[in-house]
Write a protein that holds these residues in place. Structure first.
Motif, PDB file in Angstrom:
ATOM      1  N   VAL A  51       7.029  12.211   0.752  1.00  0.00           N
ATOM      2  CA  VAL A  51       6.617  10.869   1.134  1.00  0.00           C
ATOM      3  C   VAL A  51       7.864  10.095   1.515  1.00  0.00           C
ATOM      4  CG1 VAL A  51       5.544   8.740   0.358  1.00  0.00           C
ATOM      5  CG2 VAL A  51       4.689  10.927  -0.474  1.00  0.00           C
ATOM      6  N   SER A  52       7.839   9.527   2.690  1.00  0.00           N
ATOM      7  CA  SER A  52       8.986   8.722   3.083  1.00  0.00           C
ATOM      8  C   SER A  52       8.896   7.385   2.387  1.00  0.00           C
ATOM      9  CB  SER A  52       9.005   8.535   4.605  1.00  0.00           C
ATOM     10  OG  SER A  52       7.884   7.780   4.999  1.00  0.00           O
ATOM     11  N   SER A  53      10.025   6.851   2.049  1.00  0.00           N
ATOM     12  CA  SER A  53      10.052   5.572   1.337  1.00  0.00           C
ATOM     13  C   SER A  53      10.041   4.443   2.347  1.00  0.00           C
ATOM     14  CB  SER A  53      11.298   5.500   0.452  1.00  0.00           C
ATOM     15  OG  SER A  53      11.287   4.299  -0.256  1.00  0.00           O
ATOM     16  N   SER A  54       8.911   4.239   2.967  1.00  0.00           N
ATOM     17  CA  SER A  54       8.786   3.169   3.950  1.00  0.00           C
ATOM     18  C   SER A  54       8.550   1.859   3.229  1.00  0.00           C
ATOM     19  CB  SER A  54       7.624   3.460   4.892  1.00  0.00           C
ATOM     20  OG  SER A  54       6.407   3.363   4.197  1.00  0.00           O
ATOM     21  N   PRO A  55       8.849   0.748   3.872  1.00  0.00           N
ATOM     22  CA  PRO A  55       8.626  -0.541   3.233  1.00  0.00           C
ATOM     23  C   PRO A  55       7.185  -0.745   2.783  1.00  0.00           C
ATOM     24  CG  PRO A  55       9.925  -0.807   5.234  1.00  0.00           C
ATOM     25  CD  PRO A  55       9.476   0.632   5.175  1.00  0.00           C
ATOM     26  N   SER A  56       6.206  -0.252   3.569  1.00  0.00           N
ATOM     27  CA  SER A  56       4.813  -0.476   3.180  1.00  0.00           C
ATOM     28  C   SER A  56       4.431   0.359   1.966  1.00  0.00           C
ATOM     29  CB  SER A  56       3.875  -0.193   4.351  1.00  0.00           C
ATOM     30  OG  SER A  56       3.957   1.169   4.714  1.00  0.00           O
ATOM     31  N   SER A  57       4.929   1.603   1.850  1.00  0.00           N
ATOM     32  CA  SER A  57       4.596   2.400   0.672  1.00  0.00           C
ATOM     33  C   SER A  57       5.272   1.831  -0.561  1.00  0.00           C
ATOM     34  CB  SER A  57       4.964   3.869   0.873  1.00  0.00           C
ATOM     35  OG  SER A  57       6.359   4.031   0.961  1.00  0.00           O
ATOM     36  N   THR A  58       6.468   1.295  -0.406  1.00  0.00           N
ATOM     37  CA  THR A  58       7.159   0.649  -1.521  1.00  0.00           C
ATOM     38  C   THR A  58       6.394  -0.597  -1.952  1.00  0.00           C
ATOM     39  OG1 THR A  58       9.283   1.464  -0.732  1.00  0.00           O
ATOM     40  CG2 THR A  58       9.339  -0.378  -2.284  1.00  0.00           C
ATOM     41  N   ALA A  59       5.931  -1.372  -0.982  1.00  0.00           N
ATOM     42  CA  ALA A  59       5.169  -2.584  -1.299  1.00  0.00           C
ATOM     43  C   ALA A  59       3.863  -2.225  -2.003  1.00  0.00           C
ATOM     44  CB  ALA A  59       4.881  -3.383  -0.031  1.00  0.00           C
ATOM     45  N   ASN A  60       3.185  -1.170  -1.535  1.00  0.00           N
ATOM     46  CA  ASN A  60       1.943  -0.753  -2.184  1.00  0.00           C
ATOM     47  C   ASN A  60       2.195  -0.303  -3.614  1.00  0.00           C
ATOM     48  OD1 ASN A  60       0.388  -1.319   0.051  1.00  0.00           O
ATOM     49  ND2 ASN A  60       0.456   0.761   0.844  1.00  0.00           N
ATOM     50  N   ALA A  61       3.285   0.419  -3.838  1.00  0.00           N
ATOM     51  CA  ALA A  61       3.629   0.862  -5.197  1.00  0.00           C
ATOM     52  C   ALA A  61       3.925  -0.341  -6.089  1.00  0.00           C
ATOM     53  CB  ALA A  61       4.827   1.805  -5.161  1.00  0.00           C
ATOM     54  N   GLU A  62       4.635  -1.316  -5.562  1.00  0.00           N
ATOM     55  CA  GLU A  62       4.930  -2.530  -6.328  1.00  0.00           C
ATOM     56  C   GLU A  62       3.650  -3.289  -6.658  1.00  0.00           C
ATOM     57  OE1 GLU A  62       8.559  -4.319  -7.000  1.00  0.00           O
ATOM     58  OE2 GLU A  62       8.145  -2.259  -7.575  1.00  0.00           O
ATOM     59  N   ASN A  63       2.777  -3.440  -5.679  1.00  0.00           N
ATOM     60  CA  ASN A  63       1.507  -4.137  -5.910  1.00  0.00           C
ATOM     61  C   ASN A  63       0.686  -3.430  -6.979  1.00  0.00           C
ATOM     62  OD1 ASN A  63       2.234  -5.955  -3.946  1.00  0.00           O
ATOM     63  ND2 ASN A  63       0.681  -5.317  -2.478  1.00  0.00           N
ATOM     64  N   THR A  64       0.645  -2.108  -6.914  1.00  0.00           N
ATOM     65  CA  THR A  64      -0.101  -1.331  -7.900  1.00  0.00           C
ATOM     66  C   THR A  64       0.483  -1.540  -9.293  1.00  0.00           C
ATOM     67  OG1 THR A  64      -0.734   0.315  -6.251  1.00  0.00           O
ATOM     68  CG2 THR A  64      -0.818   1.003  -8.554  1.00  0.00           C
ATOM     69  N   ALA A  65       1.807  -1.546  -9.399  1.00  0.00           N
ATOM     70  CA  ALA A  65       2.471  -1.749 -10.694  1.00  0.00           C
ATOM     71  C   ALA A  65       2.210  -3.148 -11.238  1.00  0.00           C
ATOM     72  CB  ALA A  65       3.979  -1.500 -10.562  1.00  0.00           C
ATOM     73  N   VAL A  66       2.230  -4.148 -10.366  1.00  0.00           N
ATOM     74  CA  VAL A  66       1.962  -5.536 -10.781  1.00  0.00           C
ATOM     75  C   VAL A  66       0.525  -5.657 -11.282  1.00  0.00           C
ATOM     76  CG1 VAL A  66       1.672  -7.909  -9.931  1.00  0.00           C
ATOM     77  CG2 VAL A  66       3.714  -6.601  -9.310  1.00  0.00           C
ATOM     78  N   LEU A  67      -0.424  -5.113 -10.534  1.00  0.00           N
ATOM     79  CA  LEU A  67      -1.830  -5.186 -10.931  1.00  0.00           C
ATOM     80  C   LEU A  67      -2.078  -4.444 -12.237  1.00  0.00           C
ATOM     81  CD1 LEU A  67      -3.489  -4.727  -7.432  1.00  0.00           C
ATOM     82  CD2 LEU A  67      -3.501  -6.802  -8.823  1.00  0.00           C
ATOM     83  N   ALA A  68      -1.416  -3.317 -12.436  1.00  0.00           N
ATOM     84  CA  ALA A  68      -1.574  -2.565 -13.682  1.00  0.00           C
ATOM     85  C   ALA A  68      -1.042  -3.360 -14.872  1.00  0.00           C
ATOM     86  CB  ALA A  68      -0.855  -1.217 -13.585  1.00  0.00           C
ATOM     87  N   ALA A  69       0.100  -4.010 -14.700  1.00  0.00           N
ATOM     88  CA  ALA A  69       0.675  -4.819 -15.784  1.00  0.00           C
ATOM     89  C   ALA A  69      -0.224  -6.010 -16.107  1.00  0.00           C
ATOM     90  CB  ALA A  69       2.071  -5.306 -15.392  1.00  0.00           C
ATOM     91  N   TYR A  70      -0.745  -6.653 -15.081  1.00  0.00           N
ATOM     92  CA  TYR A  70      -1.635  -7.797 -15.265  1.00  0.00           C
ATOM     93  C   TYR A  70      -2.911  -7.381 -16.001  1.00  0.00           C
ATOM     94  CZ  TYR A  70      -4.806 -11.610 -13.975  1.00  0.00           C
ATOM     95  OH  TYR A  70      -5.727 -12.646 -13.999  1.00  0.00           O
TER      96      TYR A  70
END
Length: 195
Positions: A51-70
């Motif tokens: 998986v290439s570390s594109s800005p959108s995949s990084t953003a999706n991973a961050e969003n997923t982590a934020v939602l999981a913490a919330y």
């Protein structure tokens, strides 16, 4: 004056005098906020893939982590309010001391009044915005539905009377900070707005 856990209207999850818990619950019931969202949790693949570390995949991973913490923070809060105590919950793992202070205050008020909650709220977080700085910060908007989350007298198991004008479904905003690799809830603010 008897206070109840606050489900809407103030910073963190404060409960106003005997009305706040179900105010939030009422807010959620007033307006339905059920957009068909895709599942925000992703399951890891059993086989590694490049998986290439594109800005959108990084953003999706961050969003997923934020939602999981919330979501984890809400789960811990729900458990704490159900027994008017944070003992045995993961609140300290998901919530900073600043936000935890308000929750602990609510729990103290509930214990003094002999009140607990039953059922659980339904959350529908979306609109995550991550700001990258020295300490990354995220904000998200949620529609909290307290239709099936009730404040009861612990001894009698009877519902605590609350105003009929309370919001059952309401808009809530949350602020999180990334501490190391972990997202922590720093602030919850229930809005006086139905969703």
């Amino acid at each position: 004056m008897t206070r109840a856990p606050r489900l809407q209207g103030r910073t963190t999850l404060h409960w106003k005098p005997a009305t706040t818990l179900l105010v939030a619950g009422s807010l959620l019931a007033l307006v339905g906020c059920s957009d068909s969202d895709s599942d925000t949790t992703s399951k890891p693949s059993s086989t590694p893939t490049a998986v290439s570390s594109s800005p959108s995949s990084t953003a999706n991973a961050e969003n997923t982590a934020v939602l999981a913490a919330y979501t984890s923070s809400w789960d811990a809060q729900t458990k704490a309010y159900s027994k008017a105590s944070s003992a045995g919950t993961d609140l300290k793992k998901t919530t900073t001391l600043r936000a935890l202070f308000d929750i602990e205050h609510d729990l103290k008020v509930m214990r003094k009044a002999g009140q607990v909650t039953t059922g659980k709220p339904v959350i529908n977080p979306k609109a995550v915005r991550v700001t990258h700085s020295k300490i990354p910060e995220a904000t998200l908007t949620d529609c909290v539905d307290t239709t099936h989350w009730s404040l009861i007298n612990k001894a009698s198991k009877k519902p605590v009377p609350l105003p009929t004008t309370r919001l059952i479904k309401y808009v809530s905003t949350a602020t999180l900070e990334k501490w190391g690799k972990t997202w922590m809830v720093t602030k919850l603010t229930a809005q006086d707005q139905a969703c």
